[in-house]
Design a protein around this motif. Structure first.
Motif, short mmCIF file in Angstrom:
data_model
loop_
_atom_site.label_atom_id
_atom_site.label_comp_id
_atom_site.label_asym_id
_atom_site.label_seq_id
_atom_site.Cartn_x
_atom_site.Cartn_y
_atom_site.Cartn_z
N ALA A 6 98.70 77.17 40.34
CA ALA A 6 97.91 76.54 41.40
C ALA A 6 98.87 76.08 42.48
O ALA A 6 99.97 75.62 42.20
N ARG A 7 98.44 76.26 43.72
CA ARG A 7 99.23 75.83 44.88
C ARG A 7 98.43 74.76 45.61
O ARG A 7 97.31 75.03 46.05
N ARG A 53 106.87 72.61 40.87
CA ARG A 53 107.89 72.79 41.91
C ARG A 53 107.36 72.21 43.21
O ARG A 53 106.17 72.33 43.50
N SER A 54 108.26 71.63 43.99
CA SER A 54 107.85 71.13 45.30
C SER A 54 108.57 71.88 46.40
O SER A 54 109.72 72.29 46.24
N SER A 55 107.86 72.08 47.48
CA SER A 55 108.44 72.62 48.71
C SER A 55 108.01 71.65 49.81
O SER A 55 107.21 70.74 49.54
N PRO A 56 108.48 71.82 51.02
CA PRO A 56 108.13 70.85 52.05
C PRO A 56 106.63 70.63 52.26
O PRO A 56 106.20 69.55 52.60
N LEU A 60 103.60 73.42 43.65
CA LEU A 60 103.25 74.60 42.86
C LEU A 60 103.23 74.22 41.39
O LEU A 60 104.21 73.68 40.86
N LEU A 61 102.11 74.49 40.74
CA LEU A 61 101.94 74.25 39.31
C LEU A 61 101.90 75.58 38.60
O LEU A 61 101.20 76.50 39.03
N LEU A 91 93.74 65.60 46.21
CA LEU A 91 94.28 66.84 45.66
C LEU A 91 93.33 67.37 44.59
O LEU A 91 92.85 66.61 43.75
N HIS A 92 93.08 68.67 44.64
CA HIS A 92 92.24 69.32 43.64
C HIS A 92 92.97 70.57 43.16
O HIS A 92 93.45 71.36 43.97
N VAL A 93 93.03 70.73 41.87
CA VAL A 93 93.73 71.87 41.26
C VAL A 93 92.74 73.00 41.05
O VAL A 93 91.71 72.83 40.40
N HIS A 94 93.05 74.16 41.62
CA HIS A 94 92.26 75.38 41.43
C HIS A 94 93.20 76.42 40.84
O HIS A 94 94.10 76.92 41.53
N TRP A 95 93.03 76.71 39.57
CA TRP A 95 93.90 77.63 38.85
C TRP A 95 93.59 79.08 39.19
O TRP A 95 92.43 79.44 39.35
#
Length: 99
Positions: A6-7, A53-56, A60-61, A91-95
């Motif tokens: 998920a992003r 992971r984090s980016s600016p 990312l999960l 924030l909402h996680v959409h796999w």
């Protein structure tokens, strides 16, 4: 091995990664932090492995497990935890299937 990702678009990805690292370092629910850095956190959930992971501008999960039913169960657990921490920013996680 089945995997999902998920992003989450957010300007606060690094902050959320830090919050998750701090919260999860106490081992709630039998999980274990395998490794942690400013950009990545890897957690052993017992039956699955969760990488953050984090980016600016994005969090990312990535979640993988040996079994699809376990993956489904753990994806709900992970999504709930992330959505709790990110509730202020909605924030909402959409796999999606991992590439």
């Amino acid at each position: 091995m089945p995997a999902l990702e998920a992003r989450l678009d957010t300007e606060r990805a690094e902050r959320y990664l830090g919050q998750l690292a701090s919260h999860l370092s106490h081992g709630p629910g039998g999980l274990t932090v395998v490794s942690a850095s400013a950009e990545e956190l890897v957690i052993d959930l017992g039956t699955a492995t969760w990488t953050i992971r984090s980016s600016p501008r994005q969090l990312l999960l990535h979640l993988r497990a040996e079994d699809a039913s376990v993956l489904e169960q753990q994806s709900a657990r992970v999504a709930h935890r992330v959505e709790q921490i990110g509730r202020r920013d909605e924030l909402h996680v959409h796999w999606n299937p991992a590439r």
